[in-house]
Design a protein around this motif. Structure first.
Motif, short mmCIF file in Angstrom:
data_model
loop_
_atom_site.label_atom_id
_atom_site.label_comp_id
_atom_site.label_asym_id
_atom_site.label_seq_id
_atom_site.Cartn_x
_atom_site.Cartn_y
_atom_site.Cartn_z
N SER A 186 1.12 -0.87 -0.08
CA SER A 186 0.51 0.36 -0.38
C SER A 186 0.88 1.43 -0.04
O SER A 186 2.14 1.28 0.39
N LYS A 187 0.54 2.09 -0.43
CA LYS A 187 1.43 3.49 -0.01
C LYS A 187 1.44 3.94 1.22
O LYS A 187 2.38 3.79 1.59
N GLY A 188 0.91 3.51 2.25
CA GLY A 188 1.61 4.00 3.93
C GLY A 188 2.52 2.94 4.19
O GLY A 188 3.38 3.34 4.44
N LEU A 189 2.66 2.18 3.91
CA LEU A 189 3.03 0.40 3.87
C LEU A 189 4.90 0.45 3.16
O LEU A 189 5.60 0.52 3.63
N GLY A 190 4.23 1.26 1.73
CA GLY A 190 6.05 1.42 1.05
C GLY A 190 6.30 2.30 1.39
O GLY A 190 7.63 2.11 1.01
N ALA A 191 5.37 3.53 2.53
CA ALA A 191 7.29 4.56 2.01
C ALA A 191 7.53 3.50 3.72
O ALA A 191 8.71 4.88 4.17
N GLN A 192 7.25 3.62 3.86
CA GLN A 192 8.13 2.20 5.54
C GLN A 192 9.03 1.34 4.52
O GLN A 192 9.65 0.13 4.94
N ARG A 193 9.14 0.71 3.04
CA ARG A 193 9.84 -0.14 2.61
C ARG A 193 9.24 -1.55 3.38
O ARG A 193 10.44 -2.02 3.21
N LEU A 194 7.80 -1.79 3.06
CA LEU A 194 7.65 -2.81 3.33
C LEU A 194 6.39 -3.42 2.50
O LEU A 194 6.08 -2.44 2.35
N ALA A 195 6.62 -4.57 2.10
CA ALA A 195 5.48 -4.87 1.42
C ALA A 195 4.67 -6.70 1.95
O ALA A 195 4.92 -6.99 2.94
N LEU A 196 3.08 -6.89 1.15
CA LEU A 196 2.82 -7.42 1.82
C LEU A 196 2.74 -8.67 1.75
O LEU A 196 2.82 -9.02 -0.10
N THR A 197 2.93 -9.45 2.40
CA THR A 197 2.64 -11.48 1.49
C THR A 197 2.05 -11.74 0.92
O THR A 197 0.85 -11.22 1.74
N GLU A 198 1.94 -11.90 0.10
CA GLU A 198 0.85 -12.99 -1.06
C GLU A 198 -0.50 -13.52 0.46
O GLU A 198 0.55 -14.42 0.71
N ASP A 199 -1.07 -13.31 -0.27
CA ASP A 199 -2.53 -13.75 0.49
C ASP A 199 -3.54 -13.65 -0.59
O ASP A 199 -4.16 -12.06 -0.55
N PRO A 200 -4.56 -14.64 -0.87
CA PRO A 200 -5.57 -14.39 -1.81
C PRO A 200 -6.32 -13.55 -0.91
O PRO A 200 -7.73 -13.11 -1.82
N GLY A 201 -6.75 -12.86 0.01
CA GLY A 201 -7.78 -12.50 0.72
C GLY A 201 -7.14 -11.06 0.62
O GLY A 201 -8.17 -10.55 1.15
N ASN A 202 -5.67 -10.77 0.57
CA ASN A 202 -5.97 -9.43 0.48
C ASN A 202 -5.75 -8.30 -0.84
O ASN A 202 -5.76 -8.80 -1.78
N LEU A 203 -7.49 -7.17 -0.33
CA LEU A 203 -7.15 -6.63 -1.55
C LEU A 203 -6.77 -6.07 -2.32
O LEU A 203 -7.03 -6.51 -3.79
N TYR A 204 -5.24 -5.97 -2.00
CA TYR A 204 -4.24 -5.45 -2.79
C TYR A 204 -3.32 -6.58 -4.50
O TYR A 204 -3.59 -6.70 -5.34
N TRP A 205 -3.25 -7.49 -3.35
CA TRP A 205 -2.75 -8.81 -4.01
C TRP A 205 -4.22 -9.31 -5.11
O TRP A 205 -3.85 -9.70 -6.67
N ARG A 206 -5.56 -9.39 -4.25
CA ARG A 206 -6.16 -9.72 -5.06
C ARG A 206 -6.59 -8.92 -7.03
O ARG A 206 -6.53 -9.23 -7.77
N ALA A 207 -6.11 -7.48 -6.73
CA ALA A 207 -6.91 -6.77 -7.62
C ALA A 207 -5.05 -7.12 -8.69
O ALA A 207 -5.66 -7.27 -9.48
N VAL A 208 -3.91 -7.20 -8.05
CA VAL A 208 -2.76 -8.20 -9.22
C VAL A 208 -2.51 -8.67 -9.58
O VAL A 208 -3.11 -9.00 -11.07
N ARG A 209 -3.03 -9.91 -9.22
CA ARG A 209 -3.67 -11.37 -9.47
C ARG A 209 -5.04 -10.70 -10.65
O ARG A 209 -4.58 -11.48 -11.60
N ASP A 210 -5.44 -10.78 -10.50
CA ASP A 210 -6.68 -10.16 -11.20
C ASP A 210 -6.95 -9.77 -12.45
O ASP A 210 -7.57 -10.37 -13.34
N HIS A 211 -6.25 -8.93 -12.90
CA HIS A 211 -5.95 -7.71 -13.42
C HIS A 211 -4.65 -8.71 -14.15
O HIS A 211 -4.49 -7.80 -15.75
N GLY A 212 -3.87 -9.20 -13.42
CA GLY A 212 -2.29 -9.37 -14.33
C GLY A 212 -1.87 -8.51 -13.91
O GLY A 212 -0.65 -8.27 -15.42
N VAL A 213 -1.40 -7.54 -13.21
CA VAL A 213 -0.57 -6.45 -13.49
C VAL A 213 0.69 -6.84 -13.10
O VAL A 213 1.48 -6.23 -13.89
#
Length: 358
Positions: A186-213
């Motif tokens: 996310s923007k907030g976590l990214g500013a802290q140089r933190l990434a989200l562990t992949e989780d199919p329930g996470n909104l950001y990862w869902r968007a990435v996988r569903d749209h093939g980003v």
């Protein structure tokens, strides 16, 4: 969200068109409602911007007990007073009685810490949170400052693109060519140089996988010879924020639209110009709407921040605002960084029941 800075500003006073006992104090392109006669044009006073959280004693001193936003009634939020939009607070706190306000203005002194003022941090819903890991090599998104606070960013007539600001949550993806690695945050976590562990329930990862980003980012890296590619898109729809644009992100794929791309080539990171971004994507991902492209006109940009949204194609609700950037990406001395700014619409700021998750 913009950077929080509490500074001393020179005021321009305007008549309030609907109230004999009130006036409008202008700071940059912001206007705040003040008591008539409290200030004159050319006076210096402290300007406390929106999203500032005030200590209890300062709230009481300013006579604002029970009048501010938030559960503790201590957060500055845009309001309409007698029909006029008031953004921020203009004041002269007793704690600064010994401060030379003119010199503080010249020095650009940030008085937030001295006054005990902090930046409001919006809550994070469960669907947007998750386990995180250190990610020092991700390409984070930046805080965009408000054009009303920094009106000299763009000279009149400079070729710019004005895009619609979408009310969702920023999904920031970094692709690494060397190991085909993907970092999502996310923007907030990214500013802290933190990434989200992949989780199919996470909104950001869902968007990435569903749209093939991730795959599009990999293709762009190959096409441009980039070692890293950052793709920044807004995830939106019902279940994300209070404005859903007619999309339901709870039952199906989250709605998604790209608003920026960064690429690293030869050890240098650059942001794609607006027209280059569209050409590079070539329809592979949705893009936020462009409302205007041409010579910069401050008045027109502020007007474009109002009205109805165009993302859905059906104008289902109010527009959040606009983002302005030059057609050729450049440095801004006014901002001390990239030349890019936003204007948030007054109707959006004063809507009822709004959410501001980040």
């Amino acid at each position: 969200m913009s950077t929080l800075r509490v500074t001393v500003e020179e005021l321009t006073i305007h008549e309030h068109p609907h109230a004999d006992a009130l006036e409008l104090a202008q700071v940059g392109l912001y206007r705040a409602v003040v008591a008539k006669g409290a200030y004159r044009t050319g006076d210096f006073a402290v300007y406390i911007p929106e999203q500032a959280v005030l200590p209890e004693e300062l709230v009481a001193e300013l006579g604002l007990t029970g009048k501010l936003a938030g559960s503790a009634a201590n957060r500055v939020k845009a309001i309409r007073l007698r029909g006029e939009l008031s953004q921020g607070i203009v004041c002269r706190p007793r704690a600064l009685s010994g401060v030379d306000l003119v010199q503080a203005h010249r020095d650009g002194t940030d008085l937030a810490a001295e006054l005990g003022i902090v930046k409001w941090v919006p809550p994070v819903p469960i669907s947007m949170s998750g386990e995180v890991k250190p990610a020092p090599d991700l390409l984070p998104w930046i805080d965009i400052e408000n054009l009303k606070r920094y009106p000299a960013v763009f000279p009149e007539g400079e070729p710019v693109a004005v895009t619609e600001k979408v009310h969702g949550t920023a999904c920031c993806l970094t692709y690494r060519a060397e190991d085909d690695g993907v970092l999502v945050t996310s923007k907030g976590l990214g500013a802290q140089r933190l990434a989200l562990t992949e989780d199919p329930g996470n909104l950001y990862w869902r968007a990435v996988r569903d749209h093939g980003v991730d795959r599009v980012a990999a293709d762009i890296a190959g096409e441009l010879g980039a070692s890293r590619v950052g793709v920044y898109g807004e995830v939106y729809g019902d279940g994300v924020q209070d404005l859903g644009y007619g999309a339901d992100s709870r039952r199906g794929a989250p709605a998604y639209a790209v608003f920026d791309i960064a690429v690293e080539t030869g050890g240098r990171v650059r942001w794609l110009d607006p027209q280059e971004l569209t050409a590079v994507l070539d329809g592979r991902l949705p893009v936020v709407p462009t409302l205007f492209s041409g010579p910069y006109d401050a008045r027109r940009v502020i007007e474009l921040a109002e009205g109805r949204e165009t993302l859905s194609g059906r104008a289902v609700h109010v527009r959040e605002g606009v983002v302005v950037r030059p057609l050729e990406d450049r440095y801004s001395a006014e901002l001390g960084g990239r030349a890019i700014a936003k204007v948030v619409g007054g109707a959006y700021l004063t809507r009822k029941g709004g959410t501001e998750y980040e």
